[in-house]
Enzyme design. Structure first.
Site, PDB file in Angstrom:
ATOM      1  N   SER A 593      30.669   6.759  30.000  1.00 12.98           N
ATOM      2  CA  SER A 593      31.924   6.578  29.276  1.00 12.98           C
ATOM      3  C   SER A 593      32.170   5.079  29.061  1.00 12.98           C
ATOM      4  O   SER A 593      31.357   4.426  28.398  1.00 12.98           O
ATOM      5  CB  SER A 593      33.076   7.251  30.026  1.00 12.98           C
ATOM      6  OG  SER A 593      34.226   7.320  29.212  1.00 12.98           O
ATOM      7  N   ASP A 668      31.390  16.809  23.126  1.00 12.92           N
ATOM      8  CA  ASP A 668      32.265  15.733  23.595  1.00 12.92           C
ATOM      9  C   ASP A 668      33.417  15.519  22.622  1.00 12.92           C
ATOM     10  O   ASP A 668      33.210  15.109  21.478  1.00 12.92           O
ATOM     11  CB  ASP A 668      31.453  14.440  23.750  1.00 12.92           C
ATOM     12  CG  ASP A 668      32.170  13.382  24.586  1.00 12.92           C
ATOM     13  OD1 ASP A 668      33.413  13.414  24.636  1.00 12.92           O
ATOM     14  OD2 ASP A 668      31.490  12.539  25.184  1.00 12.92           O
ATOM     15  N   HIS A 700      32.563  15.749  27.663  1.00 12.91           N
ATOM     16  CA  HIS A 700      32.410  14.318  27.916  1.00 12.91           C
ATOM     17  C   HIS A 700      31.571  14.007  29.146  1.00 12.91           C
ATOM     18  O   HIS A 700      31.097  12.889  29.300  1.00 12.91           O
ATOM     19  CB  HIS A 700      33.782  13.649  28.036  1.00 12.91           C
ATOM     20  CG  HIS A 700      33.724  12.162  28.143  1.00 12.91           C
ATOM     21  ND1 HIS A 700      32.983  11.378  27.282  1.00 12.91           N
ATOM     22  CD2 HIS A 700      34.298  11.297  29.022  1.00 12.91           C
ATOM     23  CE1 HIS A 700      33.116  10.104  27.618  1.00 12.91           C
ATOM     24  NE2 HIS A 700      33.901  10.028  28.672  1.00 12.91           N
TER      25      HIS A 700
END
Length: 725
Positions: A593, A668, A700
């Site tokens: 991320s 995602d 995600h």
């Protein structure tokens, strides 16, 4: 011969026991096979000096009572619940594998929990003394985000994008009946930024329900592809991308008696954020933090709960960077006109006592302590307790502050992380304490005399099973030449100072995350230790921009995400290169991320240093990220074109030299796949090779059993391209 055979068997057993972690243990072992002994789901029984928690098999609720040296006894079993449910609902079939983990004490005699039957879900109120169901509200199995009213007579829930209220007598009331694109009562309003964890709030008297109404019809659709169908199908999600059209949100009050709805008159631009939602204790007023889209101006407003009319603005908070409200107001018990407000406006997130006229009564902050958890008031509401930072953010301590004088008293002092649960009148604290040498010491503190009763000291769960490599916490000076940064160094297994070892840097680096704490394992995951057992140096640094160090420490990221963060990470690299045992030609980096963004940034900005990288779910260009988070830190693309250009990694793909594995979830909806696709295309155009892996069913992050596959892939990638010559 027998002695030799016995010795062989004994040493063979020891050799088998003292082994390295496998990939399954490295992934979930610290929560399963190597879980540190602790109290499971501990709570204080109201109006008593009794702690309740689940037993080791999660099959019963046990109580530890003060009366007999905090001795333990079984209060309620799973079988008791099953029997009572069958008596209440003889036609229903319940499947209860363990005692309901998310039980909640409603009063001295009653707990509430949710159970699933064959045909419905149930919110159950259970009398623990009589061992019977005192009440239960039946809810549709498709319902989500259930919210029980304070009087336990109603449950609000969501049916897709609409709200239904179910009464204890089984009557359903449809509160909203909007078409797709209008979402009511959802906690996903404003994409769960600003501390939002719910979308519905019952009034204290249970006579009204306040809820978000989100109109996202004007927000652009973003396509996600489901590859599982015979012919792949497309699912559109609403994704408010930076600089583009945002959702429009209002707050609506539904009156139970009249069935009428009124909308709070939160005037202003339609694209603003409604935060810090709080009912007044008497249910007459609603307080709302109204934050502009630019996120630099917050007005705390008061509204009439009956008419929806705006009454007044209590105060306004502005910043040259951003204002980030994260918590509702906390009213002082017994007072309708005094509340505690949490803000970092003076440098650290701390407590401020206000009255409902907006007058600041007392600053309740203490030194550079950042509050992490507001707990309870004492019986007469003279003091309030909270958990806050110490030791440059590494520790968590319990503090008490007097509301009248503002004087703060540290309650706990042992260096480490104290996880605290207070009873309702703040006379006792359950303290679960750990540091880098203490797995978990659980005790009860008598807050009247500060005497401590130890319940148990957890043993090291790795003893006799595996030898974890040595870990130490280190301090490194930031790129500004003055700020101390916390680092964590895990040495390779069988460490030999005369050898040269490859390095895996694990990075996140963004806001609201702290990877290093003075806690058991130093805050690291077992995967870090797994890689160290494979003879890597594993290093992590909490750079400026990360959590728990105050406003100025974080806000250096504003309008230039990744820049100061990278500068600090390179100071960490200088630290590593100063170690004789570090192979400077074999340094790799991994993150997910924001950490994927940092990994890719480091690989393309410092290609001479990083030879291998694994970037999971990476942000590549902040103009593709969502409004609420992205514009807080970067402003709009049209307001900050230089910042967006500087932080974009698309035109930096040409700098890539090492081996980079990029991983993305095909579903995602946080960092959409467009990020990695744009980077891959840039690599193609620059004739740069990149490795790419897609998890077709994941969002995600990669969760469940597939995470074994993910961690194995990461480990294999480093082994193949960094460890081997």
């Amino acid at each position: 011969m027998r002695k030799l055979l016995f010795l062989f068997l004994l040493t063979g057993f020891v050799a088998t026991a003292q082994r390295n972690l496998n990939i399954q243990e490295a992934t979930y072992g610290q929560y399963q096979a190597f879980a540190v002994k602790s109290l499971v789901s501990p709570q204080w029984r109201p109006e008593t000096n009794t702690v309740t928690h689940l037993n080791a098999s999660y099959s019963a609720l046990v109580a530890r009572s003060e009366g007999n040296k905090w001795s333990e006894n079984t209060l309620l079993t799973k079988e008791d619940i099953i029997t009572a449910l069958k008596n209440k609902f003889p036609e229903e079939q319940f499947t209860i594998q363990i005692f309901p983990y998310s039980y909640t004490w409603k009063d001295k005699n009653t707990i509430s929990f949710e159970v699933t039957g064959k045909d419905a879900n149930y919110i159950v109120l259970f009398n623990v003394d009589k061992k019977e169901v005192s009440n239960a509200i039946t809810i549709n199995t498709e319902a989500t985000q259930q919210a029980l009213s304070p009087n336990n007579k109603y449950a609000a829930s969501l049916n897709d994008n609409n709200i239904v209220i179910t009464a204890a007598n089984g009557k359903n009331t449809v509160v909203t009946n909007d078409v797709a694109g209008i979402v009511n009562g959802s906690d996903y309003t404003h994409r769960q930024e600003f501390g939002i964890d719910r979308g519905m709030w019952w009034s204290p008297n249970s006579d009204k329900l306040l809820y978000y109404r989100k109109d996202e019809t004007m927000v652009g659709n973003y396509p996600l592809v489901d590859f599982g169908a015979r012919t792949a199908s497309e699912k559109d999600v609403k994704y408010p991308m930076a600089g583009l059209k945002s959702e429009e949100v209002t707050l609506v009050v539904y009156d139970i008696a009249s069935a009428k709805k009124i909308t709070l008159k939160t005037d202003g631009p339609k694209e603003q954020f409604l935060t810090t939602i709080t009912w007044s204790p008497d249910g007459k007023y609603i307080f709302v933090g109204v934050l502009n889209r630019e996120q630099n101006d917050l007005k705390l407003n008061k509204y009439d709960a009956t008419t929806g009319n705006f009454i007044n603005t209590l105060f306004e908070e502005t910043a040259t960077t951003y204002v980030e409200p994260l918590h509702p107001l906390t009213f002082v018990p017994g007072k309708n006109d005094e509340f505690i407000y949490r803000t970092e406006k003076d440098g650290y997130e701390q407590l401020y006592l206000y009255n409902t006229n907006g007058k600041l009564l007392k600053k309740l902050g203490y030194n550079d302590v950042v509050i992490t958890d507001l707990l309870e008031f004492d019986a007469k509401a003279k003091n309030v307790f909270y958990v806050g930072t110490a030791n440059n953010g590494l520790d968590r301590q319990l503090y008490k502050v007097n509301l009248k004088s503002g004087k703060t008293t540290p309650v706990t002092t042992a260096s480490g992380v104290h996880n605290i649960v207070l009873n309702s009148d703040a006379t006792y604290a359950l303290d679960s304490f750990s540091n880098t040498t203490t797995p978990n010491d659980v005790s009860i503190i008598n807050l009247k005399n500060n005497k401590t009763t130890t319940l148990f000291n957890a043993e090291n769960p790795y003893t006799g099973k595996t030898v974890l490599p040595k870990m130490e916490l280190v301090t490194i000076t930031a790129a500004d030449g003055k700020t101390p940064l916390n680092g964590r160094l895990i040495y390779p297994a069988n460490f030999d100072a005369s050898k040269k070892y490859p390095v895996m840097v694990y990075v996140y680096g963004g806001p609201h995350a702290q990877l290093i704490t003075n806690s058991w394992l130093g805050g690291a995951s077992l995967f870090d230790y797994y890689m160290a057992q494979k003879e890597y140096v594993v290093f992590t640094l909490d750079n400026r921009g990360s959590d728990a160090r105050g406003r100025d420490f974080e806000h250096v990221i504003h309008r230039q995400l990744g820049q100061n963060e990278m500068a600090d990470q390179m100071k960490g690299i200088d630290f590593l290169k100063s170690k004789s045992f570090v192979n400077q030609d074999k340094i790799g980096v991994y993150g997910w991320s924001f950490g994927g963004f940092m990994t890719t940034s480091l690989m393309t900005s410092h290609p001479e240093t990083f030879k291998v990288g694994v970037a999971g779910g990476p942000v590549i260009d902040w103009k593709f990220y969502e409004i609420m988070y992205g514009e807080r830190y970067m402003d709009m693309p049209q307001e900050n074109p230089e910042g967006y250009a500087k932080t974009s990694l698309i035109d930096k793909a040409k700098n890539l030299q090492g081996r980079l594995l990029m991983i993305h979830g095909a579903q995602d909806n946080v960092v959409v796949q467009q990020h990695s696709m744009e980077f891959i295309q840039a690599c193609i155009e620059a004739n740069k090779q990149i490795d790419y892996f897609l998890y077709p069913t994941h969002e995600h992050n990669v969760r469940g059993k597939d995470r074994f596959h993910l961690n194995q892939k990461i480990a294999d990638y480093f082994d193949t391209y960094l460890k081997k010559d």
